[in-house]
Design an enzyme around this catalytic site. Structure first.
Site, mmCIF file in Angstrom:
data_model
loop_
_atom_site.group_PDB
_atom_site.id
_atom_site.type_symbol
_atom_site.label_atom_id
_atom_site.label_comp_id
_atom_site.label_asym_id
_atom_site.label_seq_id
_atom_site.Cartn_x
_atom_site.Cartn_y
_atom_site.Cartn_z
ATOM 1 N N HIS A 340 0.841 -1.199 0.000
ATOM 2 C CA HIS A 340 0.000 0.000 0.000
ATOM 3 C C HIS A 340 0.876 1.249 0.000
ATOM 4 O O HIS A 340 2.014 1.240 0.461
ATOM 5 C CB HIS A 340 -0.991 -0.020 1.162
ATOM 6 C CG HIS A 340 -0.446 0.343 2.504
ATOM 7 N ND1 HIS A 340 -0.445 1.634 2.990
ATOM 8 C CD2 HIS A 340 0.091 -0.413 3.492
ATOM 9 C CE1 HIS A 340 0.051 1.651 4.210
ATOM 10 N NE2 HIS A 340 0.397 0.418 4.545
ATOM 11 N N ASP A 350 6.330 2.887 7.120
ATOM 12 C CA ASP A 350 4.993 2.379 6.849
ATOM 13 C C ASP A 350 4.223 3.356 5.976
ATOM 14 O O ASP A 350 3.755 4.390 6.455
ATOM 15 C CB ASP A 350 4.269 2.173 8.179
ATOM 16 C CG ASP A 350 2.888 1.570 8.022
ATOM 17 O OD1 ASP A 350 2.533 1.157 6.907
ATOM 18 O OD2 ASP A 350 2.158 1.508 9.033
ATOM 19 N N GLU A 387 -5.059 1.741 2.698
ATOM 20 C CA GLU A 387 -4.867 0.593 3.591
ATOM 21 C C GLU A 387 -5.017 1.009 5.040
ATOM 22 O O GLU A 387 -5.563 0.253 5.858
ATOM 23 C CB GLU A 387 -3.480 -0.022 3.353
ATOM 24 C CG GLU A 387 -3.218 -1.319 4.124
ATOM 25 C CD GLU A 387 -2.600 -1.116 5.502
ATOM 26 O OE1 GLU A 387 -2.419 -2.117 6.221
ATOM 27 O OE2 GLU A 387 -2.308 0.048 5.882
ATOM 28 N N GLU A 388 -4.526 2.196 5.373
ATOM 29 C CA GLU A 388 -4.508 2.622 6.772
ATOM 30 C C GLU A 388 -5.913 2.776 7.352
ATOM 31 O O GLU A 388 -6.096 2.733 8.560
ATOM 32 C CB GLU A 388 -3.739 3.939 6.918
ATOM 33 C CG GLU A 388 -2.263 3.863 6.536
ATOM 34 C CD GLU A 388 -1.438 2.991 7.474
ATOM 35 O OE1 GLU A 388 -2.014 2.324 8.348
ATOM 36 O OE2 GLU A 388 -0.203 2.966 7.321
ATOM 37 N N ASP A 416 4.452 -4.679 3.337
ATOM 38 C CA ASP A 416 3.936 -3.413 3.852
ATOM 39 C C ASP A 416 5.130 -2.574 4.305
ATOM 40 O O ASP A 416 5.681 -1.792 3.533
ATOM 41 C CB ASP A 416 2.967 -3.701 4.988
ATOM 42 C CG ASP A 416 2.184 -2.485 5.447
ATOM 43 O OD1 ASP A 416 2.739 -1.381 5.419
ATOM 44 O OD2 ASP A 416 1.019 -2.635 5.859
ATOM 45 N N HIS A 501 3.286 5.255 12.818
ATOM 46 C CA HIS A 501 2.105 6.101 12.589
ATOM 47 C C HIS A 501 2.245 7.511 13.168
ATOM 48 O O HIS A 501 1.235 8.188 13.388
ATOM 49 C CB HIS A 501 0.845 5.441 13.142
ATOM 50 C CG HIS A 501 0.356 4.287 12.318
ATOM 51 N ND1 HIS A 501 -0.848 3.663 12.547
ATOM 52 C CD2 HIS A 501 0.914 3.627 11.263
ATOM 53 C CE1 HIS A 501 -1.015 2.673 11.675
ATOM 54 N NE2 HIS A 501 0.052 2.637 10.885
#
Length: 698
Positions: A340, A350, A387-388, A416, A501
């Site tokens: 993603h 990420d 995706e998140e 990922d 994140h």
């Protein structure tokens, strides 16, 4: 005009026929020679291209891709996210790859405003910072939980540890009333964000503040609090047509019933240090530390928290980018590579460490094509969006292509976060284990000049099982395996990373901490690309279903003691595994026979094709159209979403695991019937898979 007599015409005709026969003979001779040569040199050609693929690695190129991808944040549905999609699309097109986009209109969630104040017992009002310090205003989204309810509440501050059921029991045993409180919960113990907030709502908590313990104490972990996968308005069908109403129970049940926000560890410690009242439960440890401070009291109060969050849910267009390399001999069979592209902020780890690796694989595949390589089977490079928010881009695409995936998909290889740090980790469905071992033996360890990745992996792994299994629901392999039954792999370097994140997941962090020389990126791309080449090129798919049979035996042996004395029988599973093992042995013998054949005649080609299809379809046999209880979208009965850590007894057979984890207070007879039913369902799934592997009618 010239006239030709009859004799001359006859001579010309004869000459033409002789010439035609000669051409046909030469063509036939050459064609047979080439076919024989291909049969004899298939392996040599394949090795040549694999070596070229490995030799074309460039950590500098991967670094350049990552640098470009992380210049700006690119949250799904934003204009900056669209720019990232265009960059990936342009890259594929510049390599002369057949490229297209698939767009979906889906429901996403964004923050509008939030605030948090601590009202201390001495009358002081302390504003609690929600933003990360030093973050430029260049499109970085403020910390929030996607799909959280909006709301404003005031309540006593209360520390709930991980927010598990046993944490609530511990407080209840001490006489603590949690209803109406604003709870602080630390991330961990295997609970998803949804689980934490939904548990809190069920216990009457008014709002939840979720924080992550990390060396980056100022970082705030964004995330979604939606249950299940895909667009919440189109559960089970591709987005863009029919939509649920906002008051539809199928929609409302996807979200917790109270608002929540993520906060930093530093912010959490500001509040935790003011709590009094109840002593820390003994189950949580004699001394509980959070950062440098000690916590001995959990509240509730005397500090009160004034919490406010307003978000908006709105339709947005997401963009999947796909590049296709058409197979030369089996174009209707496909190997899919996916990552993603969207990120909560800059996404250096990420997901764009994986995106950079995917772009580099595309570059190297293009180089092989210029050298004459064409894969036997089709290869599809997939760059997913959103995706998140809950694997939305990949899920909608899988739902849209479900029939074609069922008929054509050989395997799906997901990456990922390609690089989070040191150490190699990989999970897969068991028939792919041998392929993984073979590929890692060909790739050099990125942190050593003297050994292979396989050697360092074995040396550093303390578990008996090198290859993990895919029971998680945390990346884009989930719809492929759990809904479509496609054999899958998921790979990453590093077990976790401290800027997950947060706004500090940047290119600078990667250069300074994660992979300074980008050797791990190159190794991830090597494993990913090399495994895909072998899946696409091997005349006989590199599957070993005896590994699957052995894994199923391990699961049954782990399950049986847990049911001892319950009158619940695992005999149906035992019998099904015997059947599956027999089919796997026959399959292995057939592979040996077909590999021993030297001349690639029509019978051999058809035999390979039939065998490959049976091995490919075997994974689909584990699907059950009824799906898992309470989570019908998940169809796979061997792997899938599991109950929380504290209630589950096994890490496999999700339907059985869920039935075993149900409330002990439930009628014992009914619970046993549910478990036995789930055992029968698993047995039937294993039998279906064995039947597919045999390829014969009963």
């Amino acid at each position: 005009m010239h006239f030709i007599n009859r004799r001359s015409r006859s001579a010309v005709t004869l000459l033409f026929l002789l010439l035609l026969a000669t051409v046909f003979a030469v063509y036939t001779t050459l064609h047979l020679h080439v076919s024989t040569a291909i049969g004899a040199t298939d392996r040599q050609d394949s090795l040549f291209y694999r070596r070229k693929f490995l030799a074309s690695a460039s950590n500098y190129t991967v670094a350049a891709y990552l640098r470009h991808l992380t210049l700006r944040p690119h949250l799904a549905g934003s204009s900056l996210s669209l720019s990232a999609a265009i960059y990936v699309q342009s890259h594929f097109q510049s390599l002369d790859l057949s490229t297209h986009t698939t767009n979906f209109s889906v429901l996403l969630s964004y923050p509008k405003r939030s605030s948090l104040e601590a009202h201390l017992s001495n009358g002081t009002v302390l504003p609690i910072p929600l933003a990360e310090p030093g973050v430029p205003h260049n499109g970085v989204v403020m910390p929030y939980h996607a799909y959280s309810l909006s709301g404003s509440v005031i309540g006593d501050a209360l520390f709930l540890n991980y927010g598990r059921e046993k944490d609530y029991r511990a407080l209840r045993d001490l006489g603590v009333e949690v209803k109406g409180c604003v709870a602080l919960v630390r991330r961990g113990s295997g609970l998803s964000r949804y689980d934490v907030v939904a548990n809190a709502a069920a216990h009457g908590v008014s709002a939840v503040l979720l924080y992550t313990e990390s060396e980056f104490k100022e970082g705030v972990e964004r995330g979604a609090v939606m249950k299940d996968l895909g667009d919440p308005l189109s559960p089970g069908w591709p987005a863009g047509g029919e939509k649920l109403e906002f008051n539809d129970q199928r929609f409302t049940q996807k979200f917790p019933g109270v608002p929540s926000l993520p906060i930093s560890q530093s912010a959490a410690e500001m509040i935790l240090g003011t709590l009094e009242m109840t002593q820390l439960p003994s189950e949580w440890g004699p001394i509980f530390k959070s950062g440098g401070g000690r916590i001995s009291r959990v509240g509730p109060g005397p500090t009160k928290l004034s919490f406010s969050y307003e978000g908006e849910r709105k339709m947005a267009t997401i963009v999947n980018v796909l590049a296709v390399i058409k197979g030369s001999e089996e174009p209707d069979r496909a190997v899919l590579l996916g990552n993603h592209r969207d990120a909560w902020t800059y996404g250096a780890v990420d997901p764009n460490s994986g995106t950079a690796a995917l772009l580099d694989i595309a570059r190297r595949f293009a180089l092989l094509r210029r050298l004459g390589w064409n894969p036997r089977r089709t290869i599809v490079l997939c760059s997913w969006d959103a995706e998140e928010f809950g694997m939305i881009g990949s899920t909608e695409w899988v739902e849209q292509n479900l029939v074609n995936l069922g008929a054509k998909a050989v395997a799906y290889f997901n990456v990922d976060c390609a690089v989070q740090g040191q150490g190699f980790f990989i999970s897969a469905t068991p028939q792919l284990d041998d392929l993984i071992f073979d590929v890692t033996k060909q790739v050099k360890d990125p942190d050593s000049d003297t050994i292979s990745l396989y050697e360092s992996w074995v040396a550093s792994n303390k578990s008996a099982n090198l290859v993990g299994r895919l029971g998680r629901v945390d990346s884009d392999f989930a719809p492929f395996l759990f809904h479509a039954g496609v054999p899958s792999i998921d790979l990453y370097f590093g077990s976790d990373f401290s800027v997950y994140h947060t706004a500090f997941d940047t290119y600078e962090w990667m250069v300074n901490k994660g992979d300074p020389l980008f050797h791990r990126h190159a190794a991830a791309a090597a494993v990913w690309g090399l495994a895909s080449i072998q899946l696409a090129d091997e005349p006989i798919l590199p599957f070993n279903h005896l590994s699957y049979a052995n894994e199923l035996k391990v699961y049954m042996n782990a399950l049986e003691p847990l049911l001892e004395g319950t009158m619940i029988s695992v005999d149906p599973i035992a019998a099904a595994i015997v059947d599956f093992t027999d089919a796997a042995h026959r399959c292995a013998e057939e592979i040996k026979i077909l590999k021993s054949c030297k001349r690639p005649d029509a019978a051999l080609i058809l035999g390979r094709r039939a065998l490959n299809d049976r091995m490919m379809l075997s994974e689909r046999g584990f699907l059950d159209m009824e799906g898992l209880p309470q989570r019908q979208w998940f169809k796979h009965l061997i792997y899938g979403p599991l109950p929380s850590n504290e209630t589950r007894s096994i890490e496999f057979f999700p339907g059985i695991s869920g039935a075993m984890a149900e409330n002990e207070e439930e009628n014992g007879y009914i619970k046993k019937k549910k478990i036995q039913h789930e055992i029968w369902r698993v047995a039937r799934a294993i039998e279906r898979s064995a039947s597919a592997l045999r390829g014969e009618f009963t």
